[in-house]
Design a protein around this motif. Structure first.
Motif, PDB file in Angstrom:
ATOM      1  N   PHE A  19       0.886  -1.168   0.000  1.00  0.00           N
ATOM      2  CA  PHE A  19       0.000   0.000   0.000  1.00  0.00           C
ATOM      3  C   PHE A  19       0.925   1.219   0.000  1.00  0.00           C
ATOM      4  CE2 PHE A  19      -3.990   1.697  -0.032  1.00  0.00           C
ATOM      5  CZ  PHE A  19      -4.841   1.537   1.040  1.00  0.00           C
ATOM      6  N   HIS A  39       0.712   5.401   0.471  1.00  0.00           N
ATOM      7  CA  HIS A  39      -0.022   6.645   0.711  1.00  0.00           C
ATOM      8  C   HIS A  39       0.926   7.804   0.463  1.00  0.00           C
ATOM      9  CE1 HIS A  39      -3.205   4.285   2.551  1.00  0.00           C
ATOM     10  NE2 HIS A  39      -3.918   5.387   2.703  1.00  0.00           N
ATOM     11  N   GLU A  54      -1.948  12.109   6.416  1.00  0.00           N
ATOM     12  CA  GLU A  54      -2.710  12.347   5.182  1.00  0.00           C
ATOM     13  C   GLU A  54      -4.021  13.103   5.445  1.00  0.00           C
ATOM     14  OE1 GLU A  54      -2.376   9.476   6.717  1.00  0.00           O
ATOM     15  OE2 GLU A  54      -4.424   8.726   6.948  1.00  0.00           O
ATOM     16  N   TRP A  55      -4.430  13.163   6.687  1.00  0.00           N
ATOM     17  CA  TRP A  55      -5.654  13.914   7.029  1.00  0.00           C
ATOM     18  C   TRP A  55      -5.354  15.353   7.438  1.00  0.00           C
ATOM     19  CZ3 TRP A  55     -11.022  12.760   8.506  1.00  0.00           C
ATOM     20  CH2 TRP A  55     -11.494  11.579   7.926  1.00  0.00           C
ATOM     21  N   HIS A  58      -6.211  10.920  -2.743  1.00  0.00           N
ATOM     22  CA  HIS A  58      -6.695  10.675  -1.389  1.00  0.00           C
ATOM     23  C   HIS A  58      -7.810  11.685  -1.093  1.00  0.00           C
ATOM     24  CE1 HIS A  58      -6.504   9.774   2.970  1.00  0.00           C
ATOM     25  NE2 HIS A  58      -6.164   8.583   2.508  1.00  0.00           N
ATOM     26  N   HIS A  59      -8.266  11.743   0.145  1.00  0.00           N
ATOM     27  CA  HIS A  59      -9.411  12.602   0.453  1.00  0.00           C
ATOM     28  C   HIS A  59      -9.158  14.078   0.122  1.00  0.00           C
ATOM     29  CE1 HIS A  59     -10.294   8.958   2.499  1.00  0.00           C
ATOM     30  NE2 HIS A  59      -9.902   9.277   3.697  1.00  0.00           N
ATOM     31  N   TYR A  76      -5.707   3.110  -5.316  1.00  0.00           N
ATOM     32  CA  TYR A  76      -6.555   3.565  -4.211  1.00  0.00           C
ATOM     33  C   TYR A  76      -7.193   4.855  -4.735  1.00  0.00           C
ATOM     34  CZ  TYR A  76      -7.621   6.194   0.093  1.00  0.00           C
ATOM     35  OH  TYR A  76      -8.241   6.943   1.067  1.00  0.00           O
ATOM     36  N   TRP A 121      -9.185   0.191  -5.364  1.00  0.00           N
ATOM     37  CA  TRP A 121      -9.321   0.166  -3.903  1.00  0.00           C
ATOM     38  C   TRP A 121     -10.012   1.460  -3.476  1.00  0.00           C
ATOM     39  CZ3 TRP A 121      -8.686   1.234   1.184  1.00  0.00           C
ATOM     40  CH2 TRP A 121      -8.421   0.177   2.076  1.00  0.00           C
ATOM     41  N   ASP A 145     -12.132   4.184  -1.155  1.00  0.00           N
ATOM     42  CA  ASP A 145     -12.099   4.552   0.255  1.00  0.00           C
ATOM     43  C   ASP A 145     -12.939   5.817   0.422  1.00  0.00           C
ATOM     44  OD1 ASP A 145      -9.402   5.121   2.670  1.00  0.00           O
ATOM     45  OD2 ASP A 145     -11.375   4.229   2.873  1.00  0.00           O
ATOM     46  N   TRP A 196     -17.806   6.517   3.698  1.00  0.00           N
ATOM     47  CA  TRP A 196     -18.640   6.418   4.909  1.00  0.00           C
ATOM     48  C   TRP A 196     -19.517   7.634   5.166  1.00  0.00           C
ATOM     49  CZ3 TRP A 196     -13.240   6.402   4.991  1.00  0.00           C
ATOM     50  CH2 TRP A 196     -12.646   7.609   5.344  1.00  0.00           C
ATOM     51  N   ARG A 222     -15.213  -1.032  -0.125  1.00  0.00           N
ATOM     52  CA  ARG A 222     -15.410   0.382   0.242  1.00  0.00           C
ATOM     53  C   ARG A 222     -15.963   1.192  -0.938  1.00  0.00           C
ATOM     54  NH1 ARG A 222     -10.646   1.840   4.625  1.00  0.00           N
ATOM     55  NH2 ARG A 222     -10.488  -0.254   5.507  1.00  0.00           N
ATOM     56  N   ARG A 241     -19.373  -1.831   4.309  1.00  0.00           N
ATOM     57  CA  ARG A 241     -18.225  -2.116   5.189  1.00  0.00           C
ATOM     58  C   ARG A 241     -18.635  -1.868   6.635  1.00  0.00           C
ATOM     59  NH1 ARG A 241     -13.144   1.325   6.813  1.00  0.00           N
ATOM     60  NH2 ARG A 241     -14.098   3.045   5.688  1.00  0.00           N
ATOM     61  N   MET A 270     -14.010  -0.315  11.011  1.00  0.00           N
ATOM     62  CA  MET A 270     -12.607  -0.702  10.848  1.00  0.00           C
ATOM     63  C   MET A 270     -12.437  -2.214  10.829  1.00  0.00           C
ATOM     64  SD  MET A 270     -11.275   2.021  10.283  1.00  0.00           S
ATOM     65  CE  MET A 270     -10.827   3.670  10.682  1.00  0.00           C
ATOM     66  N   GLU A 277      -9.079  -2.903   8.794  1.00  0.00           N
ATOM     67  CA  GLU A 277      -8.038  -1.867   8.775  1.00  0.00           C
ATOM     68  C   GLU A 277      -7.318  -1.847  10.111  1.00  0.00           C
ATOM     69  OE1 GLU A 277      -9.101   1.818   7.052  1.00  0.00           O
ATOM     70  OE2 GLU A 277      -7.816   2.971   8.412  1.00  0.00           O
ATOM     71  N   TRP A 291      -0.523   6.429   7.927  1.00  0.00           N
ATOM     72  CA  TRP A 291      -0.551   6.023   6.508  1.00  0.00           C
ATOM     73  C   TRP A 291       0.339   6.946   5.693  1.00  0.00           C
ATOM     74  CZ3 TRP A 291      -2.668   1.434   5.706  1.00  0.00           C
ATOM     75  CH2 TRP A 291      -3.666   0.978   6.585  1.00  0.00           C
TER      76      TRP A 291
HETATM   77  O1  FHN Z   1      -9.297   7.913   5.949  1.00  0.00           O
HETATM   78  C1  FHN Z   1      -8.551   6.873   5.333  1.00  0.00           C
HETATM   79  C2  FHN Z   1      -7.146   6.869   5.827  1.00  0.00           C
HETATM   80  O2  FHN Z   1      -6.532   8.096   5.557  1.00  0.00           O
HETATM   81  C3  FHN Z   1      -6.394   5.741   5.124  1.00  0.00           C
HETATM   82  O3  FHN Z   1      -6.383   5.959   3.721  1.00  0.00           O
HETATM   83  C4  FHN Z   1      -7.085   4.414   5.446  1.00  0.00           C
HETATM   84  C5  FHN Z   1      -6.385   3.287   4.737  1.00  0.00           C
HETATM   85  O4  FHN Z   1      -7.250   2.212   4.623  1.00  0.00           O
HETATM   86  N1  FHN Z   1      -8.467   4.467   5.008  1.00  0.00           N
HETATM   87  C6  FHN Z   1      -9.261   5.543   5.568  1.00  0.00           C
HETATM   88  C7  FHN Z   1      -9.579   5.306   7.036  1.00  0.00           C
HETATM   89  O5  FHN Z   1     -10.366   4.136   7.144  1.00  0.00           O
END
Ligand code: FHN
Length: 695
Positions: free
Chosen positions: A51, A53, A72-73, A120-121, A163, A218, A220, A223, A251, A256, A259, A276, A299
């Motif tokens: 993986f 990130h 990453e957040w 990513h987000h 991802y 993948w 993500d 939610w 996801r 899901r 976690m 996770e 991550w």
């Molecule tokens: O919010 C994401 C987090 O930053 C990371 O990417 C993980 C990896 O599975 N997935 C989310 C949190 O469940």
């Protein structure tokens, strides 16, 4: 879409709008079980992937205005306004990025696929997207990272996988906004349907058209309240229509379970579950799942995080996961320069050295036939008309006797996998067990593989396992493990003594009343096998419970009766054993049927902060003779600021002497919202409870 191109398209669009055919709906991709198994085969055999990130967040590297727990957040956890975060783009220039090196390190570590964050987000794209300027081509780096990496992975024979975050904190049409930025970044005019149709899907088309065959999509960030099963199913079908052989995780949709990552009951879209930062407690027959795990605690790259898992732990984790039939997706968070942290490189090398010798015990294997083994794990593989058991020995026997408990199959050859000559080891049978005489020293300090060949599928004694159900006047106990054959019996006692070959045989459900202690054990040819299971029947066992507030529909187990059925939930909140209350309190009354002398009351509750499940802030116990007038007999208050303290299954007991009552009330107060410091601060908090034990 780039600004200049956007203008051109608008002009062109005006000219041709009338005849632009709408995007055809994705054809429903249906497949037989055989087709599904064929599609999943490479992934199931791979067992091990990388993986990655990586993105703008590698620049702050975890730190923002003195706080060093970000990753990453960071745009969310440090509440960085969009314009300020965008200023990372001109700073993104990972001049030391070398795709060939990354691919080689993954390959040498024994990994078979690589999953990298295309987006990513935060919304920043590591690829050249025609749909946005918020991508790597707007940075000084101006290279399509995903292109370089997909080419390098192809050269190494690795599957390239993306991802891709559904949640997007940058795109104007994504909803919901971050709560803290709603004022400065109002959602007026935002349109999630447009985001999906005119951004998310076009980018997925780019990602599945421009980089060759992709192994896994993948998803993500699924939610948030705006995403749902319909959207997820549509996206699943859309991506499969672009590359029919692609594999998509769970996801993509809303099935899901937090976690714990597995897909809830029901026809949710997605091909595999995604636990996770955790490994399921047991194998999950017939379920495809992959645990994604970090090497330290983050991550994305955090230069302050030195809490690295040891190579030993990671190698044994890989064996544990494979022994349960799952995959390990092990994360690397590269630096802003484009390098893997040295600690990650060191661990990848150590894992690779082990895999070079022992990879056969991981790749293409299936789950262990044993429920547990005292010295390690087991994987198995049918090969050349034999079945090979790969015995992963973490604790090498000083006695040189490696015992395989409960293996009824006739054992064939045995040898140490690392021994190129496969020198035969002496194998003997000792009742229900097979014993292998192994060399004096462990071939590997972390995990030594002994191969035991069988002529057929392993026949293994299953330790006796029991189910419990609350009954009006006690608890019904029944056998749940598969017990076959005349020679194999389960015997039990109800006076607390250990079962013997002369104890009664459990031939069907037995209802036990308070006070009693059930002990059950398996016997094979009159020799005891496996653990003794002890089930205490408390005064509350099977007694009726009334609840003021109903549990959530999603987590209601067996309803109120769950609280006195003698079955205890595990640390997996999705195990169907817990009553979940979303922002509401527990207020339960147990009716013992008649006044009784009570010595103690115990409430079992779960804490799992990642799933927004917190300890109650107050627990009160009260008793009554008539069920109407209660008197308090025990209480505890818990400081909401201590929410990080407890994890997993907790019990709170209050001891009483000489109290007689018929009705017992247990009240537990929900913290209400996720507290300060929690990533989901302000979100609806959960209270999970099970088993009220009154003795
Ligand atoms: O919010 C994401 C987090 O930053 C990371 O990417 C993980 C990896 O599975 N997935 C989310 C949190 O469940």
């Amino acid at each position: 879409m780039k600004t200049a191109e956007l203008l051109a398209v608008i002009f062109l669009g005006i000219v041709v709008l009338s005849c632009a055919p709408p995007e055809p709906p994705p054809q429903m991709v249906t497949e037989t079980q055989e087709q599904h198994d064929a599609r999943m085969q490479w992934w199931r055999e791979a067992r091990f992937g990388m993986f990655i990130h990586w993105g703008l967040y590698a620049i702050p590297a975890g730190e923002w205005k003195g706080e060093t727990s970000h990753a990453e957040w960071v745009r969310e956890t440090a509440q960085i306004p969009l314009e300020e975060y965008d200023r990372f783009v001109p700073r993104f220039n990972p001049v030391q990025f070398n795709a060939a090196e990354w691919a080689r390190m993954a390959k040498d570590a024994g990994m078979k696929y690589v999953v990298i964050t295309s987006k990513h987000h935060d919304g920043f794209c590591l690829f050249d997207s025609k749909e946005t300027d918020f991508d790597v081509m707007s940075s000084p780096f101006k290279r399509d990272i995903l292109k370089e990496l997909s080419d390098a992975c192809a050269k190494e024979g690795l599957k390239m996988c993306w991802y891709h975050s559904i949640m997007d904190w940058h795109h104007p049409d994504y909803l919901p906004r971050r709560t803290w930025e709603e004022k400065d970044r109002p959602a007026d005019g935002a349109n999630l349907d447009r985001y999906v149709a005119e951004y998310l899907k076009p980018q997925l088309k780019e990602l599945t058209s421009n980089y060759g065959k992709i192994g896994v999509l993948w998803f993500d960030g699924e939610w948030e309240s705006t995403w749902n099963e319909d959207r997820g199913r549509d996206l699943y079908q859309y991506v499969r229509s672009l590359q029919p052989d692609i594999i998509i995780n769970n996801r993509v949709s809303s099935g899901r379970s937090g976690m714990a990552g597995l897909t809830a009951e029901g026809a949710f879209a997605g091909d595999f579950g995604t636990p996770e930062q955790q490994v399921p407690a047991t194998g999950l027959p017939g379920v495809d799942w992959e645990s994604c795990i970090t090497m330290n605690d983050h991550w994305g790259f955090n230069k302050y995080d030195n809490n690295w898992k040891s190579s030993r732990e990671l190698i044994q984790m890989l064996a544990d996961i494979a022994s349960k039939g799952g995959n390990l997706l092990l994360n690397v968070g590269p630096t802003a320069d484009g390098l893997f942290p040295p600690e990650s490189v060191e661990r990848l090398r150590a894992i690779g050295a082990w895999m070079k010798v022992n990879g056969e015990a991981i790749y293409g294997t299936k789950a262990s036939p044993f429920k547990s083994l005292p010295w390690g794990r087991c994987t198995q593989k049918a090969q050349d008309g034999k079945v090979k058991l790969y015995l992963h020995v973490f604790d090498w026997p000083a006695s040189r006797e490696l015992t395989v408990p409960g293996l009824l199959s006739d054992p064939g050859n045995a040898y140490v996998l690392a021994d190129a000559q496969k020198s035969p080891l002496r194998v003997s049978r000792d009742g229900n067990d097979v014993t292998i005489e192994v060399p004096k020293g462990a071939p590997d300090p972390v995990n030594s593989i002994v191969v035991l060949e069988l002529k057929e599928e392993p026949s293994v004694l299953q330790t006796a396992e029991f189910g419990r159900a609350g009954m009006a006047d006690g608890i019904e106990i029944s056998l749940t493990s598969k017990v076959a054959g005349d020679d194999y019996k389960v015997r039990y006692t109800t006076n607390g003594s250990n079962p013997t070959p002369g104890s009664p045989e459990l031939t069907g459900p037995v209802t036990l009343r308070y006070p009693s202690v059930f002990k059950g054990r398996a016997f094979y040819k009159n020799t005891a096998f496996g653990e003794i299971t002890t089930i205490e029947i408390p005064l509350s066992g099977g007694k009726p419970v009334t609840l003021t507030n109903p549990p959530s529909d999603k987590y209601k187990a067996g309803g109120a009766a769950t609280l006195t059925d003698g079955l205890f939930g595990s640390s997996e909140y999705t195990d169907g054993m817990w009553l979940g209350f979303e922002q509401t309190d527990l207020d339960a009354v147990v009716d013992l049927g008649e006044p009784a002398k009570i010595k103690s009351i115990t409430l079992t509750y779960l804490v799992s902060q990642g799933a927004w499940i917190f300890a109650p802030t107050q627990i009160d116990y009260a008793v009554s003779d008539d069920g109407k007038t209660f008197r308090n007999v025990g209480s505890v208050k818990k400081d909401p600021r201590s929410w990080r303290d407890e994890k997993g299954v907790n019990k709170f007991s209050t001891d009483l002497t000489g109290t007689r009552a018929r009705y017992i009330r247990v009240a537990a107060k929900n913290i209400g919202v996720c507290p300060d410091g929690h990533a989901a601060k302000g979100g609806k908090a959960w209270l999970f409870v099970d088993e009220i034990s009154i003795r």
